[in-house]
Design a protein around this motif. Structure first.
Motif, PDB file in Angstrom:
ATOM      1  N   MET A   1       0.845  -1.199   0.000  1.00  0.00           N
ATOM      2  CA  MET A   1       0.000   0.000   0.000  1.00  0.00           C
ATOM      3  C   MET A   1       0.879   1.247   0.000  1.00  0.00           C
ATOM      4  SD  MET A   1      -3.430   0.409   0.587  1.00  0.00           S
ATOM      5  CE  MET A   1      -4.382   1.905   0.511  1.00  0.00           C
ATOM      6  N   GLY A   2       0.742   2.079  -1.032  1.00  0.00           N
ATOM      7  CA  GLY A   2       1.493   3.338  -1.067  1.00  0.00           C
ATOM      8  C   GLY A   2       2.967   3.189  -1.331  1.00  0.00           C
ATOM      9  N   GLY A   4       4.486   2.985  -4.150  1.00  0.00           N
ATOM     10  CA  GLY A   4       4.938   3.687  -5.348  1.00  0.00           C
ATOM     11  C   GLY A   4       4.577   2.961  -6.642  1.00  0.00           C
ATOM     12  N   LYS A   5       3.570   2.105  -6.586  1.00  0.00           N
ATOM     13  CA  LYS A   5       3.174   1.364  -7.796  1.00  0.00           C
ATOM     14  C   LYS A   5       2.691   2.312  -8.882  1.00  0.00           C
ATOM     15  CE  LYS A   5       0.207  -1.110  -5.451  1.00  0.00           C
ATOM     16  NZ  LYS A   5       0.514  -0.583  -4.106  1.00  0.00           N
ATOM     17  N   THR A   6       1.790   3.224  -8.497  1.00  0.00           N
ATOM     18  CA  THR A   6       1.274   4.161  -9.499  1.00  0.00           C
ATOM     19  C   THR A   6       2.395   5.070 -10.003  1.00  0.00           C
ATOM     20  OG1 THR A   6      -0.883   4.087  -8.422  1.00  0.00           O
ATOM     21  CG2 THR A   6      -0.517   5.868  -9.982  1.00  0.00           C
ATOM     22  N   GLU A  33      -9.244   6.078  -8.379  1.00  0.00           N
ATOM     23  CA  GLU A  33      -8.182   6.994  -7.941  1.00  0.00           C
ATOM     24  C   GLU A  33      -6.893   6.890  -8.777  1.00  0.00           C
ATOM     25  OE1 GLU A  33      -7.245   9.662  -4.629  1.00  0.00           O
ATOM     26  OE2 GLU A  33      -9.014   8.410  -4.694  1.00  0.00           O
ATOM     27  N   ASP A  34      -6.354   5.677  -8.873  1.00  0.00           N
ATOM     28  CA  ASP A  34      -5.073   5.519  -9.570  1.00  0.00           C
ATOM     29  C   ASP A  34      -5.216   5.848 -11.053  1.00  0.00           C
ATOM     30  OD1 ASP A  34      -3.705   4.862  -7.285  1.00  0.00           O
ATOM     31  OD2 ASP A  34      -3.840   2.700  -7.595  1.00  0.00           O
ATOM     32  N   ALA A  35      -6.315   5.380 -11.649  1.00  0.00           N
ATOM     33  CA  ALA A  35      -6.542   5.680 -13.064  1.00  0.00           C
ATOM     34  C   ALA A  35      -6.670   7.187 -13.265  1.00  0.00           C
ATOM     35  CB  ALA A  35      -7.800   4.964 -13.559  1.00  0.00           C
ATOM     36  N   VAL A  88      -0.475  -3.708 -15.668  1.00  0.00           N
ATOM     37  CA  VAL A  88      -1.606  -3.908 -14.764  1.00  0.00           C
ATOM     38  C   VAL A  88      -1.130  -3.584 -13.346  1.00  0.00           C
ATOM     39  CG1 VAL A  88      -3.334  -5.532 -13.897  1.00  0.00           C
ATOM     40  CG2 VAL A  88      -2.472  -5.768 -16.245  1.00  0.00           C
ATOM     41  N   GLU A  89      -1.721  -2.563 -12.739  1.00  0.00           N
ATOM     42  CA  GLU A  89      -1.366  -2.226 -11.354  1.00  0.00           C
ATOM     43  C   GLU A  89      -2.349  -2.872 -10.402  1.00  0.00           C
ATOM     44  OE1 GLU A  89      -1.227   1.965 -10.153  1.00  0.00           O
ATOM     45  OE2 GLU A  89      -1.139   1.342  -8.052  1.00  0.00           O
ATOM     46  N   SER A  90      -1.839  -3.549  -9.389  1.00  0.00           N
ATOM     47  CA  SER A  90      -2.720  -4.166  -8.392  1.00  0.00           C
ATOM     48  C   SER A  90      -3.231  -3.103  -7.442  1.00  0.00           C
ATOM     49  CB  SER A  90      -1.959  -5.221  -7.603  1.00  0.00           C
ATOM     50  OG  SER A  90      -1.042  -4.598  -6.735  1.00  0.00           O
ATOM     51  N   ASP A 139      15.390   7.282  -1.104  1.00  0.00           N
ATOM     52  CA  ASP A 139      15.669   8.633  -0.565  1.00  0.00           C
ATOM     53  C   ASP A 139      15.230   8.763   0.888  1.00  0.00           C
ATOM     54  OD1 ASP A 139      12.723  10.340  -1.071  1.00  0.00           O
ATOM     55  OD2 ASP A 139      13.055   8.443  -2.086  1.00  0.00           O
ATOM     56  N   LEU A 140      14.288   7.915   1.315  1.00  0.00           N
ATOM     57  CA  LEU A 140      13.791   8.009   2.684  1.00  0.00           C
ATOM     58  C   LEU A 140      14.580   7.149   3.665  1.00  0.00           C
ATOM     59  CD1 LEU A 140       9.913   7.910   2.075  1.00  0.00           C
ATOM     60  CD2 LEU A 140      11.394   9.902   2.390  1.00  0.00           C
ATOM     61  N   ALA A 141      15.552   6.398   3.171  1.00  0.00           N
ATOM     62  CA  ALA A 141      16.274   5.456   4.041  1.00  0.00           C
ATOM     63  C   ALA A 141      16.862   6.138   5.278  1.00  0.00           C
ATOM     64  CB  ALA A 141      17.352   4.713   3.249  1.00  0.00           C
ATOM     65  N   LEU A 169      11.794   6.959  -6.966  1.00  0.00           N
ATOM     66  CA  LEU A 169      11.046   7.502  -8.102  1.00  0.00           C
ATOM     67  C   LEU A 169      10.913   9.013  -8.006  1.00  0.00           C
ATOM     68  CD1 LEU A 169       8.393   4.668  -8.374  1.00  0.00           C
ATOM     69  CD2 LEU A 169      10.182   5.202 -10.034  1.00  0.00           C
ATOM     70  N   THR A 170      11.098   9.569  -6.824  1.00  0.00           N
ATOM     71  CA  THR A 170      11.096  11.040  -6.753  1.00  0.00           C
ATOM     72  C   THR A 170      12.400  11.589  -7.323  1.00  0.00           C
ATOM     73  OG1 THR A 170      11.593  10.728  -4.408  1.00  0.00           O
ATOM     74  CG2 THR A 170       9.425  11.544  -4.933  1.00  0.00           C
ATOM     75  N   ASP A 171      13.530  10.891  -7.062  1.00  0.00           N
ATOM     76  CA  ASP A 171      14.809  11.362  -7.607  1.00  0.00           C
ATOM     77  C   ASP A 171      14.968  10.992  -9.076  1.00  0.00           C
ATOM     78  OD1 ASP A 171      15.267  12.261  -5.100  1.00  0.00           O
ATOM     79  OD2 ASP A 171      16.756  10.732  -4.551  1.00  0.00           O
TER      80      ASP A 171
HETATM   81  N1  LIG Z   1       9.909   9.992  -0.944  1.00  0.00           N
HETATM   82  C1  LIG Z   1       9.423   9.263  -1.929  1.00  0.00           C
HETATM   83  N2  LIG Z   1       8.088   9.237  -2.132  1.00  0.00           N
HETATM   84  C2  LIG Z   1       7.632   8.487  -3.161  1.00  0.00           C
HETATM   85  C3  LIG Z   1       8.489   7.759  -4.023  1.00  0.00           C
HETATM   86  N3  LIG Z   1       7.743   7.094  -4.918  1.00  0.00           N
HETATM   87  C4  LIG Z   1       6.452   7.419  -4.652  1.00  0.00           C
HETATM   88  N4  LIG Z   1       6.384   8.258  -3.601  1.00  0.00           N
HETATM   89  C5  LIG Z   1       5.189   8.841  -2.984  1.00  0.00           C
HETATM   90  O1  LIG Z   1       4.518   7.832  -2.270  1.00  0.00           O
HETATM   91  C6  LIG Z   1       3.108   8.040  -2.304  1.00  0.00           C
HETATM   92  C7  LIG Z   1       2.393   6.803  -2.792  1.00  0.00           C
HETATM   93  O2  LIG Z   1       2.795   6.558  -4.140  1.00  0.00           O
HETATM   94  P1  LIG Z   1       1.854   5.777  -5.158  1.00  0.00           P
HETATM   95  O3  LIG Z   1       2.597   5.670  -6.443  1.00  0.00           O
HETATM   96  O4  LIG Z   1       0.504   6.365  -5.174  1.00  0.00           O
HETATM   97  O5  LIG Z   1       1.803   4.376  -4.415  1.00  0.00           O
HETATM   98  P2  LIG Z   1       0.901   3.104  -4.790  1.00  0.00           P
HETATM   99  O6  LIG Z   1       1.730   1.919  -4.452  1.00  0.00           O
HETATM  100  O7  LIG Z   1       0.399   3.211  -6.162  1.00  0.00           O
HETATM  101  O8  LIG Z   1      -0.269   3.293  -3.750  1.00  0.00           O
HETATM  102  P3  LIG Z   1      -1.647   2.476  -3.681  1.00  0.00           P
HETATM  103  O9  LIG Z   1      -2.079   2.232  -5.092  1.00  0.00           O
HETATM  104  O10 LIG Z   1      -2.543   3.384  -2.933  1.00  0.00           O
HETATM  105  O11 LIG Z   1      -1.307   1.233  -2.940  1.00  0.00           O
HETATM  106  C8  LIG Z   1       2.879   9.228  -3.212  1.00  0.00           C
HETATM  107  O12 LIG Z   1       2.715  10.368  -2.403  1.00  0.00           O
HETATM  108  C9  LIG Z   1       4.166   9.314  -4.004  1.00  0.00           C
HETATM  109  O13 LIG Z   1       4.467  10.624  -4.428  1.00  0.00           O
HETATM  110  C10 LIG Z   1       9.920   7.823  -3.762  1.00  0.00           C
HETATM  111  O14 LIG Z   1      10.741   7.208  -4.423  1.00  0.00           O
HETATM  112  N5  LIG Z   1      10.287   8.578  -2.701  1.00  0.00           N
END
Ligand SMILES: Nc1nc2c(ncn2[C@@H]2O[C@H](COP(=O)(O)OP(=O)(O)OP(=O)(O)O)[C@@H](O)[C@H]2O)c(=O)[nH]1
Ligand SMILES: [Mg+2]
Lengths: 191, 227
Positions: A1-2, A4-6, A33-35, A88-90, A139-141, A169-171
């Motif tokens: 969950m969250g 970074g799949k999307t 939401e993701d779409a 396909v994103e889960s 980056d959050l490590a 993915l942010t960098d």
């Molecule tokens: N710091 C940081 N944040 C990131 C990174 N990749 C994604 N995020 C953030 O993490 C949050 C969740 O990213 P998503 O891509 O929506 O994650 P997801 O896995 O698709 O989430 P769900 O579909 O809700 O499970 C967002 O606020 C992104 O901007 C990264 O490499 N570093």
């Protein structure tokens, strides 16, 4: 969950859509939401993105009962033929989420460094069996005191040497290493 | 032969025919405060069984009867009779989504002319009840089996959706379903009796709140179930 799949799907669209015909299926727990995020991000034409509704059980729709996803993929293939790649994103779920081989040819599992450096050790079918393991948010490590070397060691052990990519993915919004892996897979026949 | 393994397979909630994504109207009923506790759920299931459940069971039984016989299969007539009994566009659409999902797995499970013909019959898909009857015929089952499976699913799917939505004790819900079993059997028997007759005379049990709820639900922005 969250994890970074999307964000990864968006990154792959950005770096592959130039020369490949792409489409995306999302499996959201609620709504679309993701779409919607992907459409708004403008990484792909809206008609190339469809959302599947999963009835409270996102892992069921990608593993045990894949009809709705197959229908979505076939619909895209029919409408937009020829397609080179469908992503396909889960729906956000947990370590036990895994794709049926009846639905996908390759599976990428995305872990979040902020979830803690013990996660690769915990294993689960996604960590052990995915074709590629992506450990995202490196980056959050420092902020969460995650030891990336420990994650790398445990992931290698769990996966018997299968490929692992560490990224942020942010960098790197183009997801260079994952893109290269996907391109290499496209050259290999499905299965 | 009384109980056939193919019937158990077709009735099983884990049979991969997409049912898990649908609440049978429970999600809408919960949101409108019509289902909040176990008594409400039982009342909801009774109403659903007597209306939508009976209609679906009768359509499934009639389809099974005709598909199991010789001659040209009257898919168009059965689909028209199904639609005539369903005023809600949202429920017509959801019946087709579920019909397509069932047909996909049914053709793999019981390949042959019955389901091949059905796949070619309707471009936008066939309602679930009709596909269920055809699958039952393709599996060598009888109209009574098709009716029993449809009647069972009319309450079992919504009951499990209610467990997920409201956190009911699953054992209590299982007990409530066991209490309903005689009613399910009665509805299945009534439905099976209609199988040999004219499709136009099939029962018509409209459930207004299910229909209105489905229209409402289809327009929500946030929902857990597809219907
Ligand atoms: N710091 C940081 N944040 C990131 C990174 N990749 C994604 N995020 C953030 O993490 C949050 C969740 O990213 P998503 O891509 O929506 O994650 P997801 O896995 O698709 O989430 P769900 O579909 O809700 O499970 C967002 O606020 C992104 O901007 C990264 O490499 N570093
Ligand atoms: Mg996502």
């Amino acid at each position: 969950m969250g994890s970074g799949k999307t964000a990864l799907v968006a990154a792959l669209c950005r770096s592959l859509a130039g020369d490949l015909a792409l489409a995306v299926v999302t499996n959201d727990i609620y709504t679309t939401e993701d779409a919607d995020f992907l459409r708004q991000a403008g990484v792909l034409a809206g008609e190339r993105i469809v959302a599947v509704e999963t009835g409270c059980c996102p892992h069921t729709a990608i593993r045990d009962d894949i009809g709705a996803n197959l229908e979505a993929v076939e619909g895209l293939e029919e409408r937009l033929a020829p397609l080179d790649l469908v992503l396909v994103e889960s729906g956000g779920d947990n370590l036990t989420a895994t794709f049926s081989r009846g639905l996908v040819d390759r599976q990428i599992f995305v872990l979040d460094v902020a979830g803690g450096d013990k996660v690769p050790r915990k294993g689960g079918p996604g960590v052990t069996g995915a074709d590629l393991l992506v450990v995202n948010k490196v980056d959050l490590a420092p902020a969460v005191r995650a030891d990336l070397a420990v994650m790398a060691r445990d992931a290698a052990a769990r996966r018997g040497g299968g490929p692992v990519v560490f990224c942020s993915l942010t960098d790197d919004p183009a997801a260079g290493a994952v893109t290269s892996w996907v391109r290499a897979q496209l050259a290999v026949p499905p299965g | 032969m009384s109980l056939r393994a193919a019937a158990l397979l077709l009735a099983d909630g884990r049979f991969p025919a997409g049912g898990h994504a649908h609440s049978g109207g429970v999600e809408a009923a919960v949101a409108r405060g019509r289902v909040g506790d176990l008594d409400d759920l039982v009342a909801f299931l009774r109403g659903r069984l007597a209306t939508a459940g009976l209609v679906d069971a009768a359509l499934a039984a009639t389809t099974c009867h005709r598909a199991g016989g010789a001659g040209v299969l009257p898919w168009g007539e059965l689909v028209a009779e199904a639609d005539a009994r369903q005023p809600s566009p949202a429920l017509r659409a959801s019946a087709r989504v579920q019909g397509r999902a069932l047909l996909r797995v049914g053709r793999r499970a019981w390949p042959g002319p019955i389901l091949d013909e059905l796949a070619c019959a309707g471009p936008d898909g066939t309602p679930h009840s009709v596909v269920l009857g055809a699958c039952a015929a393709a599996a060598g089952l009888r109209p009574g089996d098709a009716a029993a499976i449809a009647a069972h699913q009319a309450v079992a799917g919504p009951a499990s959706a209610a467990v997920r939505l409201l956190g009911f004790d699953p054992l209590a819900v299982a007990a409530a379903l066991a209490d309903l079993a005689d009613d399910v059997d009665r509805v299945a028997a009534d439905a099976a009796r209609t199988a040999g007759g004219s499709a136009a005379d099939l029962p018509c049990g409209s459930a207004l709140l299910l229909e209105l709820g489905a229209e409402d639900h289809a327009a929500w922005e946030v929902r857990l179930f597809a219907s």
